[in-house]
Design an enzyme around this catalytic site. Structure first.
Site, PDB file in Angstrom:
ATOM      1  N   LYS A  49       0.826  -1.854  -0.213  1.00 43.08           N
ATOM      2  CA  LYS A  49       0.057   0.135   0.227  1.00 43.08           C
ATOM      3  C   LYS A  49       1.232   1.051   0.045  1.00 43.08           C
ATOM      4  CE  LYS A  49      -3.290  -1.014  -0.723  1.00 43.08           C
ATOM      5  NZ  LYS A  49      -3.563  -1.590  -1.450  1.00 43.08           N
ATOM      6  N   ALA A  50       2.156   0.763  -0.371  1.00 49.80           N
ATOM      7  CA  ALA A  50       2.742   2.126  -0.581  1.00 49.80           C
ATOM      8  C   ALA A  50       2.864   2.831  -1.384  1.00 49.80           C
ATOM      9  CB  ALA A  50       3.857   1.957  -0.112  1.00 49.80           C
ATOM     10  N   GLY A  51       2.051   2.564  -2.383  1.00 49.97           N
ATOM     11  CA  GLY A  51       2.424   3.327  -3.847  1.00 49.97           C
ATOM     12  C   GLY A  51       2.637   2.213  -5.730  1.00 49.97           C
ATOM     13  N   THR A  52       2.852   0.586  -4.995  1.00 53.35           N
ATOM     14  CA  THR A  52       3.282  -0.238  -5.955  1.00 53.35           C
ATOM     15  C   THR A  52       2.467  -0.003  -7.339  1.00 53.35           C
ATOM     16  OG1 THR A  52       2.662  -1.094  -3.968  1.00 53.35           O
ATOM     17  CG2 THR A  52       3.889  -2.276  -5.900  1.00 53.35           C
ATOM     18  N   TRP A  54       1.136   2.454  -8.711  1.00 58.45           N
ATOM     19  CA  TRP A  54       1.400   3.823  -9.803  1.00 58.45           C
ATOM     20  C   TRP A  54       2.294   3.883 -10.045  1.00 58.45           C
ATOM     21  CZ3 TRP A  54       1.402   9.034  -6.056  1.00 58.45           C
ATOM     22  CH2 TRP A  54       1.732   9.745  -7.186  1.00 58.45           C
ATOM     23  N   HIS A 109       6.544  -7.578  -2.447  1.00 60.82           N
ATOM     24  CA  HIS A 109       6.558  -6.600  -1.057  1.00 60.82           C
ATOM     25  C   HIS A 109       7.462  -7.512  -0.110  1.00 60.82           C
ATOM     26  CE1 HIS A 109       3.983  -4.116  -1.998  1.00 60.82           C
ATOM     27  NE2 HIS A 109       2.077  -5.628  -2.327  1.00 60.82           N
ATOM     28  N   SER A 139      -3.982   2.958   4.573  1.00 64.50           N
ATOM     29  CA  SER A 139      -4.276   2.514   3.300  1.00 64.50           C
ATOM     30  C   SER A 139      -4.303   0.559   3.443  1.00 64.50           C
ATOM     31  CB  SER A 139      -3.187   2.662   2.082  1.00 64.50           C
ATOM     32  OG  SER A 139      -3.530   2.643   0.604  1.00 64.50           O
ATOM     33  N   PHE A 231      -3.274   9.418 -11.257  1.00 65.82           N
ATOM     34  CA  PHE A 231      -5.070   9.392  -9.851  1.00 65.82           C
ATOM     35  C   PHE A 231      -6.337   8.872 -10.939  1.00 65.82           C
ATOM     36  CE2 PHE A 231      -8.090   8.656  -6.134  1.00 65.82           C
ATOM     37  CZ  PHE A 231      -7.624   7.761  -5.747  1.00 65.82           C
ATOM     38  N   ASP A 232      -7.000   9.897 -11.390  1.00 66.73           N
ATOM     39  CA  ASP A 232      -8.505  10.235 -11.796  1.00 66.73           C
ATOM     40  C   ASP A 232      -8.320   9.130 -13.239  1.00 66.73           C
ATOM     41  OD1 ASP A 232      -9.863  11.041  -9.872  1.00 66.73           O
ATOM     42  OD2 ASP A 232      -8.900  12.836 -10.717  1.00 66.73           O
TER      43      ASP A 232
HETATM   44  P1  A3P Z   1      -5.067   5.083  -0.789  1.00 70.30           P
HETATM   45  O1  A3P Z   1      -5.378   4.093  -0.080  1.00 70.30           O
HETATM   46  O2  A3P Z   1      -4.291   5.983   0.794  1.00 70.30           O
HETATM   47  O3  A3P Z   1      -5.755   5.527  -2.388  1.00 70.30           O
HETATM   48  P2  A3P Z   1      -0.308  -0.199  -3.259  1.00 70.30           P
HETATM   49  O4  A3P Z   1      -0.615  -0.489  -5.558  1.00 70.30           O
HETATM   50  O5  A3P Z   1       0.866  -0.309  -3.566  1.00 70.30           O
HETATM   51  O6  A3P Z   1      -1.284  -0.757  -3.676  1.00 70.30           O
HETATM   52  O7  A3P Z   1      -1.039   1.052  -3.234  1.00 70.30           O
HETATM   53  C1  A3P Z   1      -2.245   1.716  -3.131  1.00 70.30           C
HETATM   54  C2  A3P Z   1      -2.134   2.765  -3.116  1.00 70.30           C
HETATM   55  O8  A3P Z   1      -1.528   3.446  -3.631  1.00 70.30           O
HETATM   56  C3  A3P Z   1      -3.491   3.592  -2.265  1.00 70.30           C
HETATM   57  O9  A3P Z   1      -3.418   4.897  -1.754  1.00 70.30           O
HETATM   58  C4  A3P Z   1      -3.882   4.198  -4.157  1.00 70.30           C
HETATM   59  O10 A3P Z   1      -5.551   4.842  -4.193  1.00 70.30           O
HETATM   60  C5  A3P Z   1      -3.131   4.732  -4.552  1.00 70.30           C
HETATM   61  N1  A3P Z   1      -2.511   5.378  -5.687  1.00 70.30           N
HETATM   62  C6  A3P Z   1      -2.445   4.565  -6.679  1.00 70.30           C
HETATM   63  N2  A3P Z   1      -2.600   4.601  -8.105  1.00 70.30           N
HETATM   64  C7  A3P Z   1      -2.688   6.236  -7.196  1.00 70.30           C
HETATM   65  C8  A3P Z   1      -2.246   7.343  -8.009  1.00 70.30           C
HETATM   66  N3  A3P Z   1      -1.693   6.924  -9.339  1.00 70.30           N
HETATM   67  N4  A3P Z   1      -2.035   8.479  -7.312  1.00 70.30           N
HETATM   68  C9  A3P Z   1      -2.332   8.545  -6.056  1.00 70.30           C
HETATM   69  N5  A3P Z   1      -2.123   7.236  -5.203  1.00 70.30           N
HETATM   70  C10 A3P Z   1      -2.334   6.352  -6.208  1.00 70.30           C
END
Ligand code: A3P
Length: 295
Positions: A49-52, A54, A109, A139, A231-232
């Site tokens: 949940k750190a932004g993997t 993304w 992870h 998250s 994000f969107d």
């Molecule tokens: P939140 O639950 O705070 O919204 P992982 O991919 O490591 O599982 O992390 C998921 C987290 O990254 C989620 O956080 C998700 O919304 C956020 N995330 C995924 N894509 C993103 C993006 N393009 N921009 C910002 N946050 C993003």
């Protein structure tokens, strides 16, 4: 097939080489441990949940662009998850072995000490993404509510305590982030990124990532990548939003939930925040590793 998958629903937390894990990530261990990395493999390593996702989407677009692959293959197939095992799906190691394209982008992870040794032997590049503990915790809480492949989180207060005690799948956040940070001193091919920096200035962070990777995308390519990883746009994109992954209930919470820095303020009570900060100080003693919880 459903029966096979049922055995992995709400798995129990077990101790595995000193790290809390579940059978989803230990059942294929023999193959994980013996995984043969290639020199051009890129390992995307994060605490969950750190932004993997993304960073995976950024890397995939950097290397392969907006091709058929982007439009038809979900992110978890383009970027295999090394240690995952959820039958009847292919295991992560099988998926990686079957990837037709190179370089292979591989997600993990695992704390650094459990990473298969061939990644180090082959001198692979590693992209590590770190996120501040408070937002990471929030998250993770929502993820464990919606993902039946994870242990049930319990209520928020229970999850909050368990996080501080490291009773989480993939072990303590603190050890994971400190461990990879230290590993960078002896293994310089780690690019350590921060989720907060990416939110603050995605383009700047992509530029830094590119210089680590030795890539120089054109202005047009960069624009395409920035658009495709917003994000969107990722939330709407069925090939990036995990809507095709088993054992997830998006009605409880979507995978692409908020994508913000500071959502912890909507979850932590004042007392919890004080308790957390006290405990944090005792665990995060390296002054060179600093996080922002607001930007
Ligand atoms: P939140 O639950 O705070 O919204 P992982 O991919 O490591 O599982 O992390 C998921 C987290 O990254 C989620 O956080 C998700 O919304 C956020 N995330 C995924 N894509 C993103 C993006 N393009 N921009 C910002 N946050 C993003």
């Amino acid at each position: 097939d459903q029966d096979k998958l049922d055995a992995f629903v709400r798995p129990e937390l077990v101790d595995f080489n000193g790290i809390s894990m579940t059978r989803v990530f230990t059942s294929n261990w023999e193959n994980v441990q013996n995984f043969q990395a290639r020199p051009d493999d890129i390992l995307i390593a994060t605490y969950a949940k750190a932004g993997t996702t993304w960073v995976s989407q950024i890397l995939d677009l950097l290397y392969f662009g907006q091709t058929e692959r982007q439009k038809t293959l979900p992110i978890h197939e383009r970027v295999p998850f090394l240690e995952v095992y959820l039958p009847p799906n292919m295991s992560g190691t099988e998926q990686a072995d079957n990837l037709p394209t190179s370089p292979r982008l591989i997600k993990t992870h695992l704390p650094y000490q459990l990473v298969p040794k061939s990644f180090w032997e082959q001198n692979c590049r590693v992209v590590y993404v770190a996120r501040n503990a408070k937002d990471n915790m929030v998250s993770y809480y929502h993820f464990n509510r919606m993902s039946y492949g994870q242990p049930a989180p319990g209520d928020w207060n229970t999850f909050f305590q368990n996080f501080m005690e490291g009773k989480m799948v993939f072990g303590p956040w603190y050890d994971h982030l400190n461990g990879w940070w230290k590993k960078k001193q002896t293994y310089p091919k780690i690019h350590y990124m921060f989720y907060e920096d990416m939110i603050e200035d995605t383009e700047r962070e992509i530029d830094k990532l590119c210089s680590f990777l030795g890539l120089s995308p054109s202005a047009e390519e960069k624009k395409m990548i920035l658009g495709g990883t917003q994000f969107d746009n990722m939330r709407k994109n069925d090939m990036a939003n995990y809507s095709t992954f088993p054992l997830m209930d998006f009605k409880i919470s979507p995978f692409m939930r908020k994508g913000k820095v500071g959502d912890w303020k909507n979850h932590f009570t004042v007392a919890q925040n004080e308790e957390f900060d006290e405990d944090y100080k005792t665990k995060m003693t390296d002054p060179t590793l600093e996080f922002r919880t607001t930007i």
